[in-house]
Design an enzyme around this catalytic site. Structure first.
Site, PDB file in Angstrom:
ATOM      1  N   GLU A 156      -9.165  17.056 -21.076  1.00 26.22           N
ATOM      2  CA  GLU A 156      -9.316  16.054 -22.450  1.00 26.22           C
ATOM      3  C   GLU A 156      -9.743  16.984 -23.361  1.00 26.22           C
ATOM      4  O   GLU A 156     -10.435  16.083 -24.399  1.00 26.22           O
ATOM      5  CB  GLU A 156     -10.256  14.718 -21.856  1.00 26.22           C
ATOM      6  CG  GLU A 156      -9.363  13.828 -20.882  1.00 26.22           C
ATOM      7  CD  GLU A 156     -10.175  12.817 -20.443  1.00 26.22           C
ATOM      8  OE1 GLU A 156     -10.665  12.996 -21.541  1.00 26.22           O
ATOM      9  OE2 GLU A 156      -9.812  12.074 -19.382  1.00 26.22           O
ATOM     10  N   ASN A 209      -6.850  20.413 -18.047  1.00 26.89           N
ATOM     11  CA  ASN A 209      -6.429  19.567 -16.691  1.00 26.89           C
ATOM     12  C   ASN A 209      -6.035  18.114 -18.511  1.00 26.89           C
ATOM     13  O   ASN A 209      -7.525  18.678 -19.487  1.00 26.89           O
ATOM     14  CB  ASN A 209      -7.392  18.300 -15.623  1.00 26.89           C
ATOM     15  CG  ASN A 209      -6.516  17.604 -15.332  1.00 26.89           C
ATOM     16  OD1 ASN A 209      -5.626  17.479 -14.973  1.00 26.89           O
ATOM     17  ND2 ASN A 209      -8.214  16.771 -15.432  1.00 26.89           N
ATOM     18  N   HIS A 258      -2.210   8.455 -15.490  1.00 23.78           N
ATOM     19  CA  HIS A 258      -2.684   7.467 -15.208  1.00 23.78           C
ATOM     20  C   HIS A 258      -1.695   6.800 -16.066  1.00 23.78           C
ATOM     21  O   HIS A 258      -1.829   6.717 -17.519  1.00 23.78           O
ATOM     22  CB  HIS A 258      -4.457   7.855 -15.992  1.00 23.78           C
ATOM     23  CG  HIS A 258      -5.309   8.083 -15.424  1.00 23.78           C
ATOM     24  ND1 HIS A 258      -5.430   8.154 -13.808  1.00 23.78           N
ATOM     25  CD2 HIS A 258      -5.687   9.597 -15.674  1.00 23.78           C
ATOM     26  CE1 HIS A 258      -6.751   9.023 -13.399  1.00 23.78           C
ATOM     27  NE2 HIS A 258      -6.604   9.642 -14.680  1.00 23.78           N
ATOM     28  N   GLU A 279      -3.951  13.170 -11.179  1.00 24.68           N
ATOM     29  CA  GLU A 279      -5.379  12.272 -11.155  1.00 24.68           C
ATOM     30  C   GLU A 279      -3.571  11.131 -10.739  1.00 24.68           C
ATOM     31  O   GLU A 279      -4.239   9.319 -11.558  1.00 24.68           O
ATOM     32  CB  GLU A 279      -5.412  12.045 -12.825  1.00 24.68           C
ATOM     33  CG  GLU A 279      -6.334  12.897 -12.823  1.00 24.68           C
ATOM     34  CD  GLU A 279      -7.930  13.389 -14.348  1.00 24.68           C
ATOM     35  OE1 GLU A 279      -8.025  11.928 -13.986  1.00 24.68           O
ATOM     36  OE2 GLU A 279      -8.267  13.830 -13.781  1.00 24.68           O
ATOM     37  N   ASP A 327      -2.089   7.421 -10.643  1.00 22.23           N
ATOM     38  CA  ASP A 327      -2.257   5.903 -10.116  1.00 22.23           C
ATOM     39  C   ASP A 327      -1.441   5.233 -11.373  1.00 22.23           C
ATOM     40  O   ASP A 327      -0.911   5.798 -12.124  1.00 22.23           O
ATOM     41  CB  ASP A 327      -3.657   5.706 -10.136  1.00 22.23           C
ATOM     42  CG  ASP A 327      -4.371   5.861 -11.751  1.00 22.23           C
ATOM     43  OD1 ASP A 327      -3.692   5.769 -12.417  1.00 22.23           O
ATOM     44  OD2 ASP A 327      -5.750   5.663 -11.480  1.00 22.23           O
TER      45      ASP A 327
HETATM   46  C1  XIL Z   1     -13.444   8.955 -13.450  1.00 23.80           C
HETATM   47  C2  XIL Z   1     -14.126   8.551 -12.398  1.00 23.80           C
HETATM   48  O1  XIL Z   1     -12.276   7.884 -11.463  1.00 23.80           O
HETATM   49  C3  XIL Z   1     -14.529   6.816 -12.013  1.00 23.80           C
HETATM   50  O2  XIL Z   1     -15.017   6.927 -11.363  1.00 23.80           O
HETATM   51  C4  XIL Z   1     -15.362   7.812 -13.357  1.00 23.80           C
HETATM   52  O3  XIL Z   1     -16.682   6.556 -13.733  1.00 23.80           O
HETATM   53  C5  XIL Z   1     -15.009   8.058 -14.969  1.00 23.80           C
HETATM   54  O4  XIL Z   1     -14.494   9.088 -14.599  1.00 23.80           O
HETATM   55  N1  XIL Z   1      -9.644  11.168 -16.324  1.00 23.80           N
HETATM   56  C6  XIL Z   1     -10.870  12.208 -15.320  1.00 23.80           C
HETATM   57  C7  XIL Z   1     -11.246  11.616 -14.341  1.00 23.80           C
HETATM   58  O5  XIL Z   1      -9.948  13.678 -15.407  1.00 23.80           O
HETATM   59  O6  XIL Z   1     -12.530  12.363 -14.671  1.00 23.80           O
HETATM   60  C8  XIL Z   1     -11.636  10.272 -14.655  1.00 23.80           C
HETATM   61  O7  XIL Z   1     -13.244   9.604 -13.492  1.00 23.80           O
HETATM   62  C9  XIL Z   1     -10.892   9.334 -14.396  1.00 23.80           C
HETATM   63  C10 XIL Z   1      -9.757   9.992 -16.000  1.00 23.80           C
END
Ligand code: XIL
Length: 497
Positions: free
Chosen positions: A148, A191, A227, A257, A259
Site C-alpha cells: 500500500e 501488494n 477487498h 486478499e 473477500d
Molecule cells: C488486516 C487484518 O486482517 C486485521 O486483523 C488487522 O487488524 C488489520 O489488518 N490490507 C492488508 C492487510 O494488507 O494486512 C490487512 O489485514 C487488511 C487490508
C-alpha cells in the site's frame, strides 16, 4: 510443536479438500490468511485450513508491530506456529508484509523522532527486513515486501507515511533490494489495495512498477488485494485486462486478499449470498483463465473470523460462521474450474447510442452525440451542466429490471473540460409505498474519470423495493458544474452462471 492441530487434522494424513484439488487441477495456488487465535482454538478451523488450501499467509503475525513488541526484541512464536502448520500440511507460506504504514511497532515513532535525514529509520527498516527474511529463508516462498505505498488522493500520489516522509519514494526500491539480499530465492511481491480494476490507481501503480523495473529493482510480482463488495468489483474483461498488462511487464500477478462484503447491496440474505457467489466466481475465474495470474489468497475463509466484521457484522467469506460452505464456496469452485459468470442480454435499449439519442435525455444543459477518436462508437455528452447533479438520463428501464438480480452495470465515461471528477451511476426509483409516491436513489457505482482516457464504470446491484415501483431510470452525474460528461456503451445485464 506448537501446533497440536497438525497431529489431529485429517489433512495431516493427506486428506485433500475439494477447493485444494480444484486449484491443483487448475495449476493455480489457493491460499488464505490465517488467524492464529482461531487456529489454536477451533479444530474445524484447523481442519478446513489444512484440507482446502495449499498456501497460507499469516494475517498479522509477520507485520512489523506484532513481530517486534519492543525495540530489538522479536516475538517469532505466532509466525513460527503458522509456518510449522503449513509445513505439516504441505502448504507454502506467503509472508505478509515487510513494509507497511499500519501496524507499525509502537516504539517506532519515538525511535525516529529526532531522525532528521532518515538514516535511523533506514537502518531500522533494513535490520527488520534482514532479520525477518533471513529467519524464514527457504520456508517462506514469497514475500509481500511493500504494501500500500500508493495513495492517489495525496498530492504526491504516494501514501505519505513515515517511510515516504523521511526516505522519499526510494524506500520502495531499497526494501526490495534488502529483501533480495536476505533471501535470493524468495519471490518478492508488491501488494496494493484497490488496483484490481483499471483506473487511476491501477495506472499509477503500473507506472511505478515500470519505473522500478527499469531501475533493476528485484520485484517478481504484484498482488491485487481485491477487498471487494458484491456491488463493486471489476467486470471480467476489466480484471483480465488489468492482470494481463501487469503480467506483460514481467510480473507474476496474484489476487492477494480476496473477500466480498455483502451488506452494501440491498436484498435479503439469499439474494446477497447469490450475488456473492457470482463475485467469487468472477474474480477467481478471471485469475484461472489468465495465464499471468498465479493464484488467489482469500483474506480468511470463515465469516466468524473476518476483519470486515470490524466495521460491523458482515459475511464476506465462503464459509459461514459454523464452517458450513456458502454459495460463495461454490463460486470459488466454479472459478477454479475456469467457469466464468455469464452476463445476459443488455437491458438498456440503445445503450451504445447507435440509434441516436433515442430515449436518453439531459436533466439540464444540452445533450449531443459525438464520435470519439480513441474509442469506436457513439458517445452521448451533456454540456452546459450547472450542478454536479446535472445528469444524462436513460429512458424508463422498469420493465427490463426484474426484482432480484444480481445485475451488472458497465459504462465507459470521460470528461471534457476537467482533468478529474467522479462520475456516479444511479438508479432513480419511483415507487408507491402505502399508496404514496416516494423516490429512492440507488447508487450503482462511481469512478474517477478524466479528460485523458475513457474509463469503465462498473457496479453490481440487486433490487429490493419498499413498495411497488412505477418508474426507474438510470442516470450518470457527479462531475463539477461546467464539466461536460460523456458516456459510451452502457450495459446493464442480469448475471448468472
Ligand atoms: C488486516 C487484518 O486482517 C486485521 O486483523 C488487522 O487488524 C488489520 O489488518 N490490507 C492488508 C492487510 O494488507 O494486512 C490487512 O489485514 C487488511 C487490508
Amino acid at each position: 510443536m506448537t501446533d497440536p492441530a497438525a497431529e489431529t487434522s485429517p489433512a495431516a494424513a493427506g486428506t485433500t479438500g475439494e477447493l485444494r484439488s480444484a486449484a491443483a487441477k487448475a495449476g493455480k495456488r489457493l491460499g488464505t490468511a490465517v488467524n492464529l487465535t482461531a487456529l489454536n482454538a477451533e479444530p474445524l478451523y484447523a481442519q478446513i485450513l489444512g484440507e482446502q488450501f495449499d498456501s497460507v499467509t499469516p494475517e498479522n503475525a509477520l507485520k512489523w508491530g506484532p513481530l517486534t513488541p519492543e525495540q530489538g526484541v522479536y516475538d517469532w512464536a505466532a509466525a513460527d506456529a503458522i509456518v510449522e502448520f503449513a509445513e505439516a500440511h504441505a502448504q507454502v507460506v506467503k509472508g505478509h508484509t515487510l513494509v507497511w504504514h499500519e501496524q507499525l511497532p509502537s516504539w517506532l515513532p519515538s525511535a525516529v523522532s529526532a531522525d532528521g535525514d532518515g538514516a535511523q529509520l533506514s537502518a531500522l527498516l533494513q535490520q527488520h527486513i534482514k532479520d525477518t527474511v533471513t529467519r524464514y529463508r527457504g520456508r517462506v516462498y514469497a514475500w509481500d515486501v511493500v504494501n500500500e505505498a500508493v495513495n492517489i488522493d495525496t498530492a504526491s500520489g504516494y501514501t505519505e507515511s513515515v517511510f515516504w516522509q523521511k526516505l522519499g519514494p526510494d524506500y520502495i526500491e531499497q526494501a526490495f533490494r534488502w529483501a533480495r539480499e536476505a533471501d535470493p530465492d524468495a519471490l518478492l511481491l508488491y501488494n496494493e489495495v484497490g488496483i484490481e480494476r483499471l483506473g487511476p490507481k491501477s495506472d499509477f501503480t503500473y507506472a511505478l512498477m515500470q519505473q522500478l523495473l527499469a531501475k533493476g529493482t528485484p520485484i517478481d510480482g504484484i498482488g491485487f488485494q481485491s477487498h471487494v463488495s458484491i456491488h463493486r468489483y471489476p467486470s471480467e474483461a476489466n480484471l483480465r485486462a488489468n492482470i494481463r498488462r501487469f503480467s506483460e511487464l514481467g510480473l507474476r500477478v496474484n489476487i492477494s486478499e480476496l473477500d466480498a462484503r455483502t451488506t452494501l447491496l440491498p436484498g435479503d440474505a439469499a439474494q446477497r449470498w447469490e450475488a456473492q457467489r457470482i463475485a467469487y466466481q468472477q474474480v477467481v475465474g478471471a485469475c484461472v483463465v489468465e495465464p499471468g495470474c498465479e493464484g488467489v489468497t482469500l483474506w480468511g475463509f470463515t465469516d466468524k473470523y473476518s476483519w470486515i466484521n470490524d466495521d460491523g457484522p458482515d459475511d464476506p467469506l465462503p464459509f459461514d460462521r459454523n464452517y458450513q460452505p456458502k454459495p460463495a464456496y461454490l463460486g470459488v469452485l466454479q472459478g477454479l474450474a475456469g467457469e466464468l459468470p455469464t452476463p445476459g442480454e443488455n437491458l438498456i435499449s440503445n445503450g451504445d447510442f447507435s440509434a441516436g439519442l433515442g430515449a436518453w435525455t439531459a436533466s439540464a444543459g444540452a445533450l449531443a452525440l459525438a464520435t470519439a477518436g480513441d474509442r469506436p462508437g457513439w458517445q452521448a455528452c451533456v454540456s452546459g451542466r450547472t450542478a454536479e447533479l446535472d445528469a444524462l438520463v436513460s429512458g424508463p428501464v422498469l420493465d427490463a429490471l426484474a426484482a432480484g438480480g444480481p445485475h451488472a452495470l458497465s459504462a465507459w465515461v470521460r470528461l471534457n473540460g476537467a482533468s478529474s471528477g467522479v462520475v456516479e451511476a444511479t438508479l432513480n426509483v419511483t415507487e408507491l409505498v402505502d399508496g404514496a409516491e416516494s423516490h429512492a436513489a440507488l447508487s450503482l457505482g462511481a469512478m474517477a474519470a478524466s479528460d485523458v482516457a475513457w474509463v469503465e464504470l462498473t457496479g453490481y446491484f440487486g433490487l429490493g423495493f419498499a413498495g411497488t415501483p412505477t418508474a426507474i431510470s438510470l442516470e450518470f452525474s457527479g462531475p463539477p458544474a461546467g464539466v461536460d460528461l460523456c458516456v459510451m456503451d452502457v450495459n446493464v445485464a442480469r448475471v448468472g452462471g
